[in-house]
Design a protein around this motif. Structure first.
Motif, PDB file in Angstrom:
ATOM      1  N   VAL A 162      35.393 -44.663   6.153  1.00  0.00           N
ATOM      2  CA  VAL A 162      35.480 -46.068   5.762  1.00  0.00           C
ATOM      3  C   VAL A 162      34.336 -46.772   6.466  1.00  0.00           C
ATOM      4  CG1 VAL A 162      36.848 -48.175   5.789  1.00  0.00           C
ATOM      5  CG2 VAL A 162      37.993 -45.951   5.538  1.00  0.00           C
ATOM      6  N   LEU A 163      33.483 -47.442   5.694  1.00  0.00           N
ATOM      7  CA  LEU A 163      32.327 -48.128   6.249  1.00  0.00           C
ATOM      8  C   LEU A 163      32.503 -49.643   6.156  1.00  0.00           C
ATOM      9  CD1 LEU A 163      29.368 -46.029   4.759  1.00  0.00           C
ATOM     10  CD2 LEU A 163      30.832 -45.529   6.736  1.00  0.00           C
ATOM     11  N   LEU A 164      32.025 -50.347   7.174  1.00  0.00           N
ATOM     12  CA  LEU A 164      32.101 -51.798   7.176  1.00  0.00           C
ATOM     13  C   LEU A 164      31.019 -52.406   6.290  1.00  0.00           C
ATOM     14  CD1 LEU A 164      32.802 -52.945  10.843  1.00  0.00           C
ATOM     15  CD2 LEU A 164      34.288 -53.179   8.861  1.00  0.00           C
ATOM     16  N   PRO A 197      26.324 -47.915   9.647  1.00  0.00           N
ATOM     17  CA  PRO A 197      27.412 -47.016   9.261  1.00  0.00           C
ATOM     18  C   PRO A 197      26.953 -45.947   8.269  1.00  0.00           C
ATOM     19  CG  PRO A 197      28.210 -49.269   9.333  1.00  0.00           C
ATOM     20  CD  PRO A 197      26.718 -49.338   9.529  1.00  0.00           C
ATOM     21  N   ALA A 198      26.070 -46.319   7.346  1.00  0.00           N
ATOM     22  CA  ALA A 198      25.587 -45.347   6.357  1.00  0.00           C
ATOM     23  C   ALA A 198      24.797 -44.230   7.026  1.00  0.00           C
ATOM     24  CB  ALA A 198      24.734 -46.057   5.309  1.00  0.00           C
ATOM     25  N   ALA A 199      23.984 -44.579   8.033  1.00  0.00           N
ATOM     26  CA  ALA A 199      23.205 -43.570   8.742  1.00  0.00           C
ATOM     27  C   ALA A 199      24.109 -42.657   9.565  1.00  0.00           C
ATOM     28  CB  ALA A 199      22.177 -44.245   9.636  1.00  0.00           C
ATOM     29  N   PHE A 247      26.916 -37.296   9.958  1.00  0.00           N
ATOM     30  CA  PHE A 247      28.155 -36.510   9.885  1.00  0.00           C
ATOM     31  C   PHE A 247      28.070 -35.497   8.749  1.00  0.00           C
ATOM     32  CE2 PHE A 247      30.541 -39.600  12.556  1.00  0.00           C
ATOM     33  CZ  PHE A 247      31.298 -38.710  13.298  1.00  0.00           C
ATOM     34  N   GLU A 248      27.622 -35.935   7.585  1.00  0.00           N
ATOM     35  CA  GLU A 248      27.510 -35.038   6.437  1.00  0.00           C
ATOM     36  C   GLU A 248      26.553 -33.893   6.746  1.00  0.00           C
ATOM     37  OE1 GLU A 248      28.449 -38.193   2.785  1.00  0.00           O
ATOM     38  OE2 GLU A 248      26.373 -37.856   3.426  1.00  0.00           O
ATOM     39  N   ARG A 249      25.445 -34.203   7.398  1.00  0.00           N
ATOM     40  CA  ARG A 249      24.466 -33.168   7.742  1.00  0.00           C
ATOM     41  C   ARG A 249      25.063 -32.136   8.694  1.00  0.00           C
ATOM     42  NH1 ARG A 249      20.843 -31.523  11.368  1.00  0.00           N
ATOM     43  NH2 ARG A 249      21.492 -33.035  12.948  1.00  0.00           N
ATOM     44  N   GLN A 250      25.844 -32.623   9.668  1.00  0.00           N
ATOM     45  CA  GLN A 250      26.382 -31.719  10.682  1.00  0.00           C
ATOM     46  C   GLN A 250      27.650 -30.993  10.249  1.00  0.00           C
ATOM     47  OE1 GLN A 250      26.530 -32.907  14.784  1.00  0.00           O
ATOM     48  NE2 GLN A 250      24.805 -34.331  14.596  1.00  0.00           N
ATOM     49  N   THR A 251      28.187 -31.359   9.091  1.00  0.00           N
ATOM     50  CA  THR A 251      29.400 -30.682   8.602  1.00  0.00           C
ATOM     51  C   THR A 251      29.131 -29.930   7.306  1.00  0.00           C
ATOM     52  OG1 THR A 251      30.124 -32.746   7.529  1.00  0.00           O
ATOM     53  CG2 THR A 251      30.990 -32.286   9.741  1.00  0.00           C
TER      54      THR A 251
END
Length: 326
Positions: free
Chosen positions: A186-188, A233-235, A240-244
């Motif tokens: 969830v991003l602000l 938040p997007a960065a 997170f996506e890169r590391q998972t």
């Protein structure tokens, strides 16, 4: 205060708290070492955390056991130190007022760092009305009106990235969360609003650097606005996506207008979560951003990166899952 006395004998209040333990660790690890490092703790904490206290003593930390509300206990503790660092939590922040008064009267104490770590309580004119800021503002008012002979530093760090970059549970998830196991976030706002963050470790790193940076004449109170990094938040999500594994996460957004509505409702109900809503709203509105940061004023110490913080967040959640905590 034409000259800048050297902080060499450090007494820390709130050493076993959320941020205090990180500050203490960096004080201990500092090279060159400080002449003396001590913590002031209550008899109850000393008994309850006896093993941790024993380990601190083995590392050379002096432990002063006493009642923080006892003038006699505090005055006696001050005799062996010249610098006070407060890491007292939000609920007991006004305890600093008598601590400051006693420090001002002490023949040995010349430097005091109030518990200012976190969101800037005097960022702009609107800050004076923010409910979470009120107790800290009272402390600053007391300093302005009654404390003239101490070197005061407000170390303003912005939000702790360890808490911002991770999984939030329950209703607080609406304020922003990164769920590694579920690959959901969830991003602000729209996810592109910048926020300045400081890791908990770096609060200690930057504080030690500040202790070693002399004051300019007549500069007290000194305000240092420092951070580890500024991001969005997007960065954070992209990292997170890169590391998972590179797979895209499911993403939803909480617009700032919705966050203000949640904040208003929580305030009207007296719900403690209102503080979380308020602080996250301030961050989302840009209330942590400055044209320049003051890291350079304290020697530009090496600080952690977004990549390192995300890696730690992933490791924390994986560890919690494996241990059955999730």
């Amino acid at each position: 205060m034409a000259t800048s006395p050297v902080p060499s004998k450090i007494l820390l209040f709130g050493a076993t708290g959320v941020i205090g333990k990180f500050i203490l660790e960096q004080l201990i690890e500092a090279k060159p070492a400080f002449e003396k490092i001590g913590i002031f703790t209550s008899p109850g904490t000393a008994e309850k955390k006896a093993d941790a206290i024993k380990k601190l003593k083995e590392r050379g930390v002096e432990v002063v056991v006493g009642d923080v509300n006892s003038e006699e206990d505090v005055k006696k503790a001050y005799e062996a130190y010249n610098t006070v660092i407060s890491a007292l939590g939000r609920s007991v922040i006004l305890t600093q007022i008598p601590l400051l008064t006693l420090a001002s009267a002490s023949p040995t104490i010349h430097t005091f760092y109030p518990s200012e770590y976190g969101t800037d309580i005097e960022y702009d004119a609107s800050s004076a009305a923010e409910k979470p800021h009120q107790l800290k503002l009272q402390v600053r008012k007391h300093i302005r009106e009654h404390i003239a002979n101490l070197h005061i530093t407000y170390l303003v760090t912005g939000p702790y990235s360890d808490l911002f970059i991770g999984k939030m549970g329950g209703a607080a998830a609406a304020t922003g969360t990164f769920d590694v196991a579920g690959k959901k976030a969830v991003l602000l706002g729209n996810g592109e609003g910048e926020v300045s963050l400081t890791t908990m470790r770096d609060v200690g790193v930057l504080l030690v650097a500040a202790l070693r940076t002399p004051y300019a004449p007549s500069s007290s109170p000194r305000v240092l606005k420092v951070n580890s990094f500024t991001t969005t938040p997007a960065a954070i999500l992209a990292e997170f996506e890169r590391q998972t594994g590179g797979e895209k996460w499911d993403v939803t957004y909480t617009e700032l207008g919705e966050l203000r509505r949640l904040e208003k409702e929580a305030l009207e109900k007296g719900d403690p979560i209102a503080t979380v809503y308020t602080l996250r709203r301030i961050w989302g509105e840009g209330g942590t951003l400055y044209k320049e940061r003051d890291n350079g004023r304290v020697g530009e110490p090496e600080v952690e990166t977004l990549e390192e913080q995300v890696r730690k967040a992933v490791e924390r959640e994986v560890s919690a899952f494996q241990s059955g905590e999730l």
